[in-house]
Design a protein around this motif. Structure first.
Motif, PDB file in Angstrom:
ATOM      1  N   LEU A  54       9.843   8.845  13.445  1.00 22.54           N
ATOM      2  CA  LEU A  54       9.422   8.742  12.054  1.00 22.54           C
ATOM      3  C   LEU A  54       7.979   9.193  11.904  1.00 22.54           C
ATOM      4  CD1 LEU A  54      10.823   5.211  11.071  1.00 22.54           C
ATOM      5  CD2 LEU A  54      11.941   7.445  10.825  1.00 22.54           C
ATOM      6  N   LEU A  55       7.733  10.021  10.894  1.00 22.38           N
ATOM      7  CA  LEU A  55       6.364  10.347  10.490  1.00 22.38           C
ATOM      8  C   LEU A  55       6.009   9.411   9.348  1.00 22.38           C
ATOM      9  CD1 LEU A  55       3.921  12.239  10.841  1.00 22.38           C
ATOM     10  CD2 LEU A  55       4.928  13.680   9.033  1.00 22.38           C
ATOM     11  N   TYR A  56       5.016   8.572   9.569  1.00 23.41           N
ATOM     12  CA  TYR A  56       4.651   7.507   8.633  1.00 23.41           C
ATOM     13  C   TYR A  56       3.384   7.944   7.898  1.00 23.41           C
ATOM     14  CZ  TYR A  56       3.990   2.551   7.259  1.00 23.41           C
ATOM     15  OH  TYR A  56       3.836   1.354   6.577  1.00 23.41           O
ATOM     16  N   VAL A  57       3.506   8.171   6.594  1.00 19.08           N
ATOM     17  CA  VAL A  57       2.408   8.722   5.794  1.00 19.08           C
ATOM     18  C   VAL A  57       1.627   7.594   5.133  1.00 19.08           C
ATOM     19  CG1 VAL A  57       1.802  10.276   3.905  1.00 19.08           C
ATOM     20  CG2 VAL A  57       3.771  10.801   5.371  1.00 19.08           C
ATOM     21  N   THR A  58       0.338   7.533   5.438  1.00 20.86           N
ATOM     22  CA  THR A  58      -0.512   6.480   4.883  1.00 20.86           C
ATOM     23  C   THR A  58      -1.957   6.950   4.865  1.00 20.86           C
ATOM     24  OG1 THR A  58      -1.300   4.202   5.202  1.00 20.86           O
ATOM     25  CG2 THR A  58      -0.756   5.437   7.187  1.00 20.86           C
ATOM     26  N   ASP A  59      -2.720   6.430   3.923  1.00 18.00           N
ATOM     27  CA  ASP A  59      -4.168   6.644   3.905  1.00 18.00           C
ATOM     28  C   ASP A  59      -4.821   5.315   4.264  1.00 18.00           C
ATOM     29  OD1 ASP A  59      -6.810   7.179   3.495  1.00 18.00           O
ATOM     30  OD2 ASP A  59      -6.600   7.927   1.443  1.00 18.00           O
ATOM     31  N   LEU A  60      -5.077   5.118   5.534  1.00 14.21           N
ATOM     32  CA  LEU A  60      -5.586   3.832   6.016  1.00 14.21           C
ATOM     33  C   LEU A  60      -6.960   3.492   5.435  1.00 14.21           C
ATOM     34  CD1 LEU A  60      -4.573   4.094   9.784  1.00 14.21           C
ATOM     35  CD2 LEU A  60      -3.401   2.812   7.973  1.00 14.21           C
ATOM     36  N   ALA A  61      -7.687   4.503   5.000  1.00 14.82           N
ATOM     37  CA  ALA A  61      -9.054   4.277   4.531  1.00 14.82           C
ATOM     38  C   ALA A  61      -9.175   4.264   3.013  1.00 14.82           C
ATOM     39  CB  ALA A  61      -9.988   5.347   5.097  1.00 14.82           C
ATOM     40  N   TYR A  62      -8.043   4.363   2.293  1.00 14.56           N
ATOM     41  CA  TYR A  62      -8.143   4.406   0.833  1.00 14.56           C
ATOM     42  C   TYR A  62      -8.754   3.104   0.306  1.00 14.56           C
ATOM     43  CZ  TYR A  62      -7.002   4.580  -4.092  1.00 14.56           C
ATOM     44  OH  TYR A  62      -7.097   4.564  -5.458  1.00 14.56           O
ATOM     45  N   PRO A  63      -9.800   3.195  -0.539  1.00  9.21           N
ATOM     46  CA  PRO A  63     -10.500   1.992  -1.018  1.00  9.21           C
ATOM     47  C   PRO A  63      -9.792   1.355  -2.210  1.00  9.21           C
ATOM     48  CG  PRO A  63     -11.594   3.943  -1.866  1.00  9.21           C
ATOM     49  CD  PRO A  63     -10.472   4.442  -0.980  1.00  9.21           C
ATOM     50  N   ALA A  64      -8.646   0.751  -1.978  1.00  5.90           N
ATOM     51  CA  ALA A  64      -7.894   0.110  -3.054  1.00  5.90           C
ATOM     52  C   ALA A  64      -8.590  -1.174  -3.494  1.00  5.90           C
ATOM     53  CB  ALA A  64      -6.471  -0.200  -2.582  1.00  5.90           C
ATOM     54  N   ARG A  65      -8.676  -1.359  -4.798  1.00  2.00           N
ATOM     55  CA  ARG A  65      -9.319  -2.564  -5.318  1.00  2.00           C
ATOM     56  C   ARG A  65      -8.441  -3.793  -5.071  1.00  2.00           C
ATOM     57  NH1 ARG A  65     -10.553  -0.885 -11.372  1.00  2.00           N
ATOM     58  NH2 ARG A  65      -8.489   0.033 -11.067  1.00  2.00           N
ATOM     59  N   GLY A  66      -8.976  -4.753  -4.352  1.00  2.00           N
ATOM     60  CA  GLY A  66      -8.261  -5.996  -4.134  1.00  2.00           C
ATOM     61  C   GLY A  66      -7.149  -5.928  -3.116  1.00  2.00           C
ATOM     62  N   ARG A  67      -7.008  -4.789  -2.427  1.00  2.00           N
ATOM     63  CA  ARG A  67      -5.932  -4.629  -1.454  1.00  2.00           C
ATOM     64  C   ARG A  67      -6.475  -3.943  -0.215  1.00  2.00           C
ATOM     65  NH1 ARG A  67      -3.261  -1.019  -5.566  1.00  2.00           N
ATOM     66  NH2 ARG A  67      -5.404  -1.228  -6.334  1.00  2.00           N
ATOM     67  N   ARG A  68      -5.822  -4.183   0.909  1.00  2.00           N
ATOM     68  CA  ARG A  68      -6.229  -3.561   2.170  1.00  2.00           C
ATOM     69  C   ARG A  68      -5.057  -2.743   2.697  1.00  2.00           C
ATOM     70  NH1 ARG A  68     -10.904  -5.372   4.417  1.00  2.00           N
ATOM     71  NH2 ARG A  68     -10.170  -4.795   6.507  1.00  2.00           N
ATOM     72  N   TYR A  69      -5.005  -1.497   2.225  1.00  2.00           N
ATOM     73  CA  TYR A  69      -3.913  -0.608   2.602  1.00  2.00           C
ATOM     74  C   TYR A  69      -3.756  -0.527   4.120  1.00  2.00           C
ATOM     75  CZ  TYR A  69      -3.091   1.615  -1.991  1.00  2.00           C
ATOM     76  OH  TYR A  69      -2.738   1.897  -3.272  1.00  2.00           O
TER      77      TYR A  69
END
Length: 283
Positions: free
Chosen positions: A14-29
């Motif tokens: 599986l290729l798992y697509v994510t932006d680990l560093a995205y600065p989401a407000r109130g969330r920790r992606y």
């Protein structure tokens, strides 16, 4: 001719697509995806990549899993290239790219509103503004918006000047709270709500009653996705009715940190089983 997809192995890749560093407000992606991939590795061989790299890297994988990849607005060209590449190669994408909710923009809110479904009333043309309930304030949001990017709350006199074909208009509703229902395939998993309206991402477990679940299931069934993770976001209107806010079917944040350990394990098991079913169906 598109390259042949590899035969499924005993441990699918599986290729798992994510932006680990995205600065989401109130969330920790990043935290959520680190946890989820750590558990999925028990059944799958996984590689993580940024959404901008997905099109170039998907060859050689049995499927692509799109998770906390951030608002598509910030990488529209890369996302378009990814969709085109996945379609050309026949690489299965989870969630499937046929979603009718936020995956395709927010036009579905217009369609559901016009059909009389329980959604916040929505229009996109100046001549239709009188179809909205009278309100002192209105919410103006981009058709392709996400994560409240570009959202504005304006007075009645300012609305008409903002309607230019690229935005949706809704009355501002003084709702009691927001609540989200989480589904894997068509199976309900859990619900969370924000008891404080000014703190959207401070979520607590919500005991969903039969009426709540009937409301949420109607939108999951309308979306016709046989596989994948969906989040139905709603608000409790002043009259007690639930109204749809969003149907998130592209990369819904799951707020797994708001669950107890047993609920998290149940969810991971459900996603793992769903991915196996998805791969068998695509194989």
């Amino acid at each position: 001719m598109a390259p042949a997809r590899p035969h499924l192995r005993s441990r699918p890749r599986l290729l798992y697509v994510t932006d680990l560093a995205y600065p989401a407000r109130g969330r920790r992606y990043g935290d959520e995806d680190v946890f989820l991939t750590s558990r999925l590795r028990e059944d799958f061989d996984l590689a993580l990549c940024h959404p901008r790299d997905a099109a170039a890297l998907l060859d050689g994988f049995d499927a692509v899993v799109v998770r906390n990849s951030g608002p598509v607005l910030s990488y529209q060209d890369a996302y378009r290239a990814f969709r085109e590449r996945a379609t050309a190669t026949g690489t299965p994408v989870y969630n499937p790219l046929t979603g009718r909710g936020d995956m395709a923009g927010k036009r579905y809110l217009l369609e559901l509103s016009a059909a009389g479904r329980p959604v916040i009333p929505t229009v996109d043309r100046t001549e239709d503004l009188d179809r909205l309930p009278a309100a002192d304030r209105y919410v103006v949001k981009p058709r392709l918006g996400a994560d409240s990017v570009g959202l504005r709350i304006v007075g009645r006199d300012a609305v008409g000047d903002l309607v230019d074909g690229s935005v949706l208009v809704q009355p501002h509703i003084d709702f009691a709270y927001e609540v989200s229902f989480y589904f894997v395939d068509h199976d309900f998993q859990y619900a969370l709500y924000a008891p404080r309206t000014d703190r959207r991402w401070q979520l607590e477990p919500y005991r969903a009653g039969p009426g709540d679940l009937e409301f949420a299931r109607r939108f999951v069934e309308w979306n016709t996705l046989d596989h994948g993770i969906q989040r139905v976001d709603a608000c409790r209107a002043p009259d007690g009715e639930l109204l749809l806010v969003e149907l998130e079917d592209l990369n819904p944040y799951l707020s797994l940190d708001a669950l107890d350990e047993a609920s998290r394990e149940t969810f991971v098991s459900a996603v793992t089983a769903s991915l196996h079913r998805f791969l068998r169906a695509a194989g």
